[in-house]
Design a protein around this motif. Structure first.
Motif, PDB file in Angstrom:
ATOM      1  N   ARG A  91       0.665  -0.817  -0.115  1.00 55.99           N
ATOM      2  CA  ARG A  91       0.069  -0.501   0.305  1.00 55.99           C
ATOM      3  C   ARG A  91       0.774   1.118  -0.409  1.00 55.99           C
ATOM      4  N   ILE A  92       1.958   1.164   0.849  1.00 57.74           N
ATOM      5  CA  ILE A  92       2.878   2.161   0.756  1.00 57.74           C
ATOM      6  C   ILE A  92       3.751   2.888  -0.676  1.00 57.74           C
ATOM      7  N   THR A  94       2.247   1.564  -3.428  1.00 56.04           N
ATOM      8  CA  THR A  94       1.155   2.175  -4.826  1.00 56.04           C
ATOM      9  C   THR A  94       0.786   3.451  -4.142  1.00 56.04           C
ATOM     10  N   ARG A  95       1.163   4.251  -3.224  1.00 61.04           N
ATOM     11  CA  ARG A  95       1.383   5.384  -2.874  1.00 61.04           C
ATOM     12  C   ARG A  95       1.265   6.235  -3.075  1.00 61.04           C
ATOM     13  N   TRP A  96       2.497   6.067  -2.914  1.00 53.13           N
ATOM     14  CA  TRP A  96       4.142   7.032  -4.039  1.00 53.13           C
ATOM     15  C   TRP A  96       4.586   6.563  -5.474  1.00 53.13           C
ATOM     16  N   ASP A 137       4.966   4.531   7.034  1.00 55.11           N
ATOM     17  CA  ASP A 137       4.128   5.203   6.338  1.00 55.11           C
ATOM     18  C   ASP A 137       3.264   6.626   6.488  1.00 55.11           C
ATOM     19  N   ARG A 141       3.470   9.760   4.692  1.00 53.61           N
ATOM     20  CA  ARG A 141       2.239  11.322   3.764  1.00 53.61           C
ATOM     21  C   ARG A 141       2.400  12.156   4.673  1.00 53.61           C
TER      22      ARG A 141
END
Length: 613
Positions: A91-92, A94-96, A137, A141
């Motif tokens: 997930r981390i 994917t976000r960046w 994470d 953010r």
């Protein structure tokens, strides 16, 4: 879209397969000795303990409450965290870095041996890794914009880490360094919401600080001072050999590319790239440097994992820029490393496989022999008076037997091993350190394999001082004697008299693994303080082949100055055995030492090889 779907499918297949294998292995693998002590702590719930904060024990207690007093039940919460971790990393990333890189980062977390096996053992590294990833994470953010959700996640990560291990202080320091280097990080640290999260993280350390304040800083002294030599040792260079093997070589190179990129400046998403790279680089380099002065045996194995997880988030971006053949090689090497790691744990979980490893460097002694020992203890207790208590020779035996017998209050003799692992203070708080006095019969259980052989006789004499002369023991021998236990029935009242110890022996010939001809020449010595040796019976592959000629003059008192065997110096033995009837291959030479007090003690066996004729 096709690339994303393919990466997602690979991740789901890997996650399902790895999780299933971990469940199977965790259900079969005997408890590691540290896990057994965490179970014992879980049966004496507290806010903190001598070796750790409270979270590991709390998770262990949750596991046994849900799954019962079984190895799988104990490990369930840790397996759940280990299964969740790849999703968090995915997930981390994917976000960046996009969906494809995200699924690939999750897959690499499932393949890298250090992270793939996380959760199979109920150890503090599992919640600490979770805490590190949550902080990663939240920090990434917050670099973009400070909001309440990210601050709460940071507070949660800091709290879990503070409740996991002293070592999490290092994770916090590394995170601060990375934030101070980045302009966005310095700006973030000026926001009061971030400081509120940090304050929550500080409060989570209070139980551990309180325990140390009440116990003369025993835990802190052990973690920072007593367990480390704090003297320069070149063995720290093994880090450069061991770590690339633990994370696989090509993946290691890719992670260092991410670390190097962290030293470069940039804007936008580049800030997060630098953040992950700086965290990983500073963490790994710091542990490498500490390895020259600290407990290198433990540091070289699993301490760098939080830094590796930070680097792993951006590794897919690096890999996708490499030639296809190199990418594939990296993935296959990671898969091979995973298979080897699981293979070792599988072998450690199988009695026949453990037996095959006997005599080799990687014999898993800390996993071996506990169930047979518990069976022998139960058998001995049935023949002793009601109210007989078990007395363990060190914390390892006490904790492992405690789990097997479902008794978290087994007393333990003072032992240097208890001090070495930081457990003496906790045993003392539980009133489980035996003071030598007894009002009821006791079954003393010793593990000679836990003691360096050159110190074993001194240890036996120290036990005599603690409990009195030792009666003839029952020997519980596992894996050709590479894990041995001695059981002594002690009467309710201490008997005073000369120290009688278990037998000691050594084979000068054959050497371990030696290739022999038609005959096997056997030479060695044996003694038993206080009473002496009556005879030495020899066995090959468990079958009797006669007695050795015992009593040849051979003075060993220069090495064993405190020995009180009345037969010195006539303690050597010799024999010549016919091997022509043996099939080619590996065989085992065993000895049974008969003491003049009626004791019969099986000794550790020696491997030899009969060549093809």
């Amino acid at each position: 879209m096709q690339g994303e779907q393919r990466a997602r499918t690979i991740f789901l297949l890997l996650w399902t397969l790895v999780t299933a294998v971990k469940l199977v292995v965790a259900a079969r693998l005997p408890l590691f000795v540290d896990e057994a002590f965490y179970w014992q702590e879980s049966q004496h719930l507290a806010a903190a303990y001598s070796d750790l904060p409270g979270l590991t024990a709390w998770l262990a207690r949750l596991g046994v409450e849900i799954g019962g007093n079984h190895v799988l039940g104990l490990r369930l919460p840790f397996l759940a965290i280990g299964a969740w971790l790849p999703w968090l990393v995915s997930r981390i990333a994917t976000r960046w870095f996009g969906a494809v890189a995200g699924w690939q980062a999750g897959s690499l977390t499932l393949l890298m041996p250090l992270s793939a096996t996380l959760g199979m053992l109920a150890v503090p590294d599992v919640p600490m890794a979770l805490a590190a990833v949550l902080c990663l994470d939240a920090g990434a953010r917050l670099l973009r914009s400070v909001d309440a959700a990210a601050a709460v996640k940071l507070a949660a990560g800091l709290s879990i880490g503070a409740l996991s291990h002293y070592r999490f202080i290092g994770v916090i320091v590394v995170g601060f360094i990375a934030l101070l280097v980045l302009p966005q990080g310095r700006r973030m640290l000026r926001d009061p919401r971030v400081w509120v999260a940090l304050a929550v993280g500080v409060v989570a350390w209070l139980p551990l600080l309180s325990w140390n304040a009440d116990n003369h800083d025993a835990g802190l002294k052990f973690q920072v001072v007593e367990r480390h030599p704090w003297a320069f040792e070149w063995s720290g260079l093994w880090f450069l050999v061991i770590q690339p093997m633990l994370v696989t070589p090509i993946l290691c190179i890719a992670m260092w590319k991410v670390a190097l990129a962290g030293t470069r400046s940039g804007g936008g998403a580049r800030a997060q790239w630098r953040y992950f790279g700086l965290i990983g680089a500073v963490s790994t380099l710091s542990i490498f440097a500490l390895g020259f002065f600290t407990d290198v045996e433990r540091i070289s194995f699993h301490w760098p994992l939080p830094g590796y997880l930070a680097l792993l988030i951006a590794v897919p971006v690096v890999l996708n820029g490499w030639p296809r053949w190199l990418r594939r090689t990296g993935w296959w090497l990671a898969g091979t490393g995973l298979a080897l790691a699981f293979g070792y744990y599988l072998m450690a979980s199988m009695p026949m496989a453990r037996e095959q490893l006997a005599g080799y460097k990687y014999y898993p002694r800390n996993f071996a022999g506990w169930q047979p020992l518990a069976g022998a203890v139960r058998d001995e207790l049935t023949s002793m008076p009601p109210g007989t208590r078990v007395l363990a020779g060190n914390f390892k035996v006490g904790a492992e037997l405690g789990f097997q017998l479902d008794d978290a209050s087994i007393e333990v003799l003072p032992h240097p091993l208890n001090d070495k692992h930081g457990r003496s203070a906790q045993l003392g708080l539980w009133h489980l350190l035996h003071d030598g006095k007894r009002e009821t019969p006791m079954l003393l259980v010793l593990a000679p394999s836990d003691q360096r052989y050159r110190d074993l006789l001194a240890r036996y004499h120290a036990i005599c001082e603690q409990v009195g002369p030792l009666p003839p023991p029952r020997v519980v021998s596992n894996d050709h004697g590479y894990q041995r236990f001695l059981l002594f029935k002690l009467p309710a009242e201490r008997v005073d008299g000369p120290c009688v110890t278990p037998a000691m022996a050594w084979l000068d010939a054959p050497q371990s693994g030696a290739t022999v001809g038609d005959t096997l020449d056997v030479h060695g010595w044996a003694f038993k303080d206080g009473v002496g040796i009556e005879r030495v019976a020899l066995f090959i592959d468990g079958k009797p082949v006669g007695d050795a000629a015992y009593g040849r003059a051979f003075d060993i008192t220069a090495a064993w100055k405190i020995s009180t065997d009345p037969q010195h110096p006539h303690v050597a033995f010799d024999a010549t055995l016919d091997t022509r009837h043996l099939a080619p291959g590996r065989h085992w030479l065993g000895m049974t030492l008969h003491g003049k007090d009626g004791s019969v003690e099986q000794w550790q066996e020696q491997a030899f090889v009969v060549p093809a004729r």
